[in-house]
Design a protein around this motif. Structure first.
Motif, short mmCIF file in Angstrom:
data_model
loop_
_atom_site.label_atom_id
_atom_site.label_comp_id
_atom_site.label_asym_id
_atom_site.label_seq_id
_atom_site.Cartn_x
_atom_site.Cartn_y
_atom_site.Cartn_z
N ALA A 86 0.82 -1.22 0.00
CA ALA A 86 0.00 0.00 0.00
C ALA A 86 0.85 1.27 0.00
CB ALA A 86 -0.93 0.00 1.21
N GLU A 87 1.87 1.30 0.81
CA GLU A 87 2.67 2.52 0.92
C GLU A 87 3.93 2.42 0.06
OE1 GLU A 87 4.15 -0.30 3.96
OE2 GLU A 87 2.15 0.45 3.56
N ALA A 88 4.60 3.55 -0.07
CA ALA A 88 5.82 3.59 -0.88
C ALA A 88 6.98 2.96 -0.12
CB ALA A 88 6.16 5.03 -1.25
N LEU A 89 7.90 2.43 -0.86
CA LEU A 89 9.11 1.83 -0.30
C LEU A 89 10.12 2.95 -0.06
CD1 LEU A 89 10.77 -0.86 0.20
CD2 LEU A 89 11.60 -0.52 -2.09
N ARG A 90 10.54 3.12 1.18
CA ARG A 90 11.52 4.17 1.49
C ARG A 90 12.92 3.61 1.28
NH1 ARG A 90 10.30 8.63 4.73
NH2 ARG A 90 8.07 8.87 4.97
N ALA A 91 13.63 4.17 0.33
CA ALA A 91 15.00 3.76 0.04
C ALA A 91 15.74 5.00 -0.41
CB ALA A 91 15.02 2.68 -1.02
N ASN A 92 16.38 5.71 0.54
CA ASN A 92 17.00 6.99 0.22
C ASN A 92 18.09 6.91 -0.84
OD1 ASN A 92 15.33 8.40 1.89
ND2 ASN A 92 16.73 8.32 3.64
N ASP A 93 18.79 5.79 -0.91
CA ASP A 93 19.81 5.65 -1.95
C ASP A 93 19.30 4.77 -3.10
OD1 ASP A 93 19.81 3.23 -0.67
OD2 ASP A 93 21.96 3.12 -0.39
N GLY A 94 18.03 4.35 -3.04
CA GLY A 94 17.46 3.55 -4.10
C GLY A 94 17.88 2.10 -4.06
N THR A 95 18.46 1.64 -2.95
CA THR A 95 18.94 0.27 -2.82
C THR A 95 18.07 -0.48 -1.83
OG1 THR A 95 21.19 0.95 -3.32
CG2 THR A 95 20.93 -1.15 -2.20
N PHE A 96 17.59 -1.64 -2.23
CA PHE A 96 16.77 -2.49 -1.36
C PHE A 96 16.82 -3.90 -1.92
CE2 PHE A 96 14.16 -0.61 -4.59
CZ PHE A 96 13.36 -1.64 -5.06
N SER A 97 16.34 -4.86 -1.14
CA SER A 97 16.33 -6.25 -1.60
C SER A 97 14.91 -6.80 -1.51
CB SER A 97 17.30 -7.11 -0.79
OG SER A 97 16.91 -7.15 0.55
N VAL A 98 14.65 -7.80 -2.31
CA VAL A 98 13.35 -8.48 -2.31
C VAL A 98 13.58 -9.97 -2.16
CG1 VAL A 98 12.17 -6.74 -3.69
CG2 VAL A 98 13.29 -8.63 -4.83
N GLY A 99 12.61 -10.63 -1.59
CA GLY A 99 12.68 -12.08 -1.44
C GLY A 99 11.91 -12.77 -2.55
N VAL A 100 12.26 -14.01 -2.79
CA VAL A 100 11.55 -14.84 -3.77
C VAL A 100 11.10 -16.09 -3.04
CG1 VAL A 100 11.73 -16.12 -5.93
CG2 VAL A 100 12.99 -13.98 -5.64
N GLU A 101 9.79 -16.34 -3.07
CA GLU A 101 9.24 -17.55 -2.47
C GLU A 101 9.06 -18.58 -3.57
OE1 GLU A 101 5.70 -16.63 -0.30
OE2 GLU A 101 6.70 -15.09 0.88
N LEU A 102 9.62 -19.78 -3.34
CA LEU A 102 9.61 -20.86 -4.33
C LEU A 102 9.16 -22.16 -3.69
CD1 LEU A 102 13.06 -20.45 -6.02
CD2 LEU A 102 10.94 -20.52 -7.25
N GLU A 103 8.36 -22.92 -4.39
CA GLU A 103 8.05 -24.29 -4.00
C GLU A 103 7.97 -25.12 -5.26
OE1 GLU A 103 4.64 -24.98 -1.59
OE2 GLU A 103 5.25 -23.49 -0.12
#
Length: 184
Positions: A86-103
């Motif tokens: 819903a809200e924006a992702l706060r990343a002041n330097d534009g760097t972040f990571s995401v997870g991947v769910e796999l089965e």
């Protein structure tokens, strides 16, 4: 001459299937060996047959009703995680990571790669945690695809998200002007 040489080589391979013996030494230790010692009562050890697994033939892709071959997706679950919905992702330097769910788990010959705004992003990886660097602020789309070699074989649903970064041209972030030194 060749036959004699072949027979000699085959006779050298016979001891590879030699008997194993078990005995107890003078210190009370149990010893296993392929040659029974002189003067000691050694018992032959009967080994169970070794396990064997027959190679299974790969299953061919299933044919659809119209005659085209289709392959099932290798992963029942493939989705991105750790993105705000819903809200924006706060990343002041534009760097972040995401997870991947796999089965099920990622196969050893498969790699994961992100698709940022519909374009491949970053190097393929076998780690289910992927990093994005220096992403511009604003709204973006993100998906993950599974690669086999260089070929995509499955893709997750696309997720929309917004990146919020500090605007470095904001007056609040500018350094205060230097004060003039009084003249002597």
């Amino acid at each position: 001459m060749r036959r004699i040489l072949t027979c000699l080589l085959l006779s050298l391979a016979l001891p590879a299937s030699a008997q194993i013996y078990k005995y107890t030494d003078a210190n009370g230790n149990t010893v296993f060996t392929n040659q029974p010692p002189q003067g000691v009562a050694a018992q032959p050890v009967e080994l169970p047959p070794t396990n064997t697994v027959e190679a299974q033939a790969p299953t061919p892709p299933a044919a659809s009703d119209n005659g085209e071959t289709t392959t099932e997706a290798p992963y029942r679950l493939l989705q991105l995680s750790d993105l705000p919905s819903a809200e924006a992702l706060r990343a002041n330097d534009g760097t972040f990571s995401v997870g991947v769910e796999l089965e099920p788990r990622l196969a050893s010959n498969h790699r994961l790669r992100l698709l940022l705004d519909g374009q491949p992003y970053g190097q393929p990886s076998n780690v289910p945690r992927l990093q994005l660097t220096n992403i511009d602020r604003g709204e973006h789309s993100l998906a993950v695809e599974v690669l086999s070699g260089d070929q995509p074989i499955q893709q997750s649903a696309t997720v929309m998200f917004a990146v919020q970064r500090v605007n470095t041209s904001s007056p609040a972030l500018r350094p205060p002007p230097a004060k003039p030194k009084p003249a002597p």
